[in-house]
Write a protein that holds these residues in place. Structure first.
Motif, mmCIF file in Angstrom:
data_model
loop_
_atom_site.group_PDB
_atom_site.id
_atom_site.type_symbol
_atom_site.label_atom_id
_atom_site.label_comp_id
_atom_site.label_asym_id
_atom_site.label_seq_id
_atom_site.Cartn_x
_atom_site.Cartn_y
_atom_site.Cartn_z
ATOM 1 N N VAL A 17 -5.143 -6.823 7.277
ATOM 2 C CA VAL A 17 -4.578 -5.773 6.425
ATOM 3 C C VAL A 17 -5.077 -4.430 6.946
ATOM 4 C CG1 VAL A 17 -4.371 -4.874 4.087
ATOM 5 C CG2 VAL A 17 -4.603 -7.338 4.464
ATOM 6 N N PRO A 18 -4.195 -3.519 7.323
ATOM 7 C CA PRO A 18 -4.625 -2.252 7.918
ATOM 8 C C PRO A 18 -5.558 -1.436 7.037
ATOM 9 C CG PRO A 18 -2.297 -2.609 8.332
ATOM 10 C CD PRO A 18 -2.727 -3.674 7.364
ATOM 11 N N GLN A 19 -5.274 -1.381 5.730
ATOM 12 C CA GLN A 19 -6.109 -0.587 4.841
ATOM 13 C C GLN A 19 -6.395 -1.368 3.556
ATOM 14 O OE1 GLN A 19 -5.664 3.878 4.608
ATOM 15 N NE2 GLN A 19 -3.549 3.349 5.130
ATOM 16 N N VAL A 20 -7.666 -1.308 3.143
ATOM 17 C CA VAL A 20 -8.084 -1.927 1.886
ATOM 18 C C VAL A 20 -9.007 -0.958 1.173
ATOM 19 C CG1 VAL A 20 -9.283 -3.848 0.775
ATOM 20 C CG2 VAL A 20 -7.912 -4.273 2.821
ATOM 21 N N ALA A 21 -8.786 -0.760 -0.116
ATOM 22 C CA ALA A 21 -9.661 0.082 -0.925
ATOM 23 C C ALA A 21 -10.067 -0.690 -2.172
ATOM 24 C CB ALA A 21 -8.955 1.384 -1.318
ATOM 25 N N LEU A 22 -11.268 -0.409 -2.648
ATOM 26 C CA LEU A 22 -11.799 -1.097 -3.824
ATOM 27 C C LEU A 22 -12.514 -0.102 -4.720
ATOM 28 C CD1 LEU A 22 -12.755 -3.603 -5.471
ATOM 29 C CD2 LEU A 22 -14.710 -3.721 -3.891
ATOM 30 N N LYS A 23 -12.223 -0.171 -5.991
ATOM 31 C CA LYS A 23 -12.953 0.586 -6.996
ATOM 32 C C LYS A 23 -13.360 -0.358 -8.121
ATOM 33 C CE LYS A 23 -12.670 4.813 -5.305
ATOM 34 N NZ LYS A 23 -13.874 5.619 -4.947
#
Length: 230
Positions: free
Chosen positions: A114-120
């Motif tokens: 997956v090119p981009q992953v963000a987590l909050k």
């Protein structure tokens, strides 16, 4: 019942007669050899036996295609299952709770390409409240995550979560994965959200199956529960 000679015989009458007279072709066996039908593979005339053989070959070919599709889907599912397994194993090997979010994100990118992953994550223990993964989440974003009863796939613009990505302008399709205690479609409020993004508009397209994304949501939620107050 005798047929009225004043009423024309229809194709349905002939078909009904043949269906209800199974011994007709036994009494007139020569007809089977003389019947000529149009081939579906051209305008040439073929015998009844040849037409039946063509129909059988077509059915066999269709079944072969279905079997090949089933094998291909089975292999694809096995590959994804193996990746989920390796990702979950990497989470279990993390000894530092503080390092867990970064490992979760990195392994998702590596295992699933997956090119981009963000987590909050929010509502974390006070030890983690100053960490980047616990910062910059509004009440609207929290409410939006809670409103998701399952992972959402498609193109989303104008929501805060897109801004969590390093390069939000390159995200042409997204998967938004709510994190909550228990099942992903449970009633508990979300305490976090994963954002998966790709420049490919069809990578996370609307209507795609979300079974594996739901497994990822539940595994991620269970792992990240270590960050929450006891």
């Amino acid at each position: 019942m005798a047929h009225d000679p004043m009423t024309p015989i229809t194709e349905d009458d002939i078909a009904n007669y043949l269906v209800n007279s199974p011994d007709f072709f036994e009494r007139h066996a020569q007809l089977l050899a003389s019947v000529q039908l149009t081939s579906p593979h051209g305008n040439r005339a073929v015998s009844l036996q040849e037409r039946q053989a063509e129909m059988l070959r077509d059915k066999i070919k269709a079944l072969e295609h279905r079997i090949m599709d089933m094998v291909r889907h089975g292999n694809d599912n096995m590959v994804i299952s193996d990746r989920v397994h390796r990702w979950a194993r990497a989470l279990l090997l993390v000894t530092s709770s503080r390092a867990l979010p970064a490992t979760l994100v990195t392994e998702l990118q590596n295992q699933f390409m997956v090119p981009q992953v963000a987590l909050k994550v929010w509502e974390v223990d006070e030890r983690y409240r100053e960490e980047p993964f616990a910062q910059g989440v509004s009440e609207d974003a929290r409410a939006f995550a809670t409103s998701l009863a399952q992972p959402y796939c498609g193109v989303v613009t104008g929501i805060e979560a897109v801004g969590w990505l390093e390069q939000p302008d390159t995200a042409m399709s997204l998967a938004l994965i709510p994190l909550r205690a228990g099942a992903v479609n449970g009633v508990a409020p979300a305490f976090g959200m994963l954002v998966l993004a790709s420049p490919d508009p069809q990578r996370f397209e609307p209507g795609m199956a979300t079974d594996f994304l739901e497994r990822i949501a539940e595994l991620a939620s269970a792992a990240l529960s270590r960050l929450r107050p006891r």
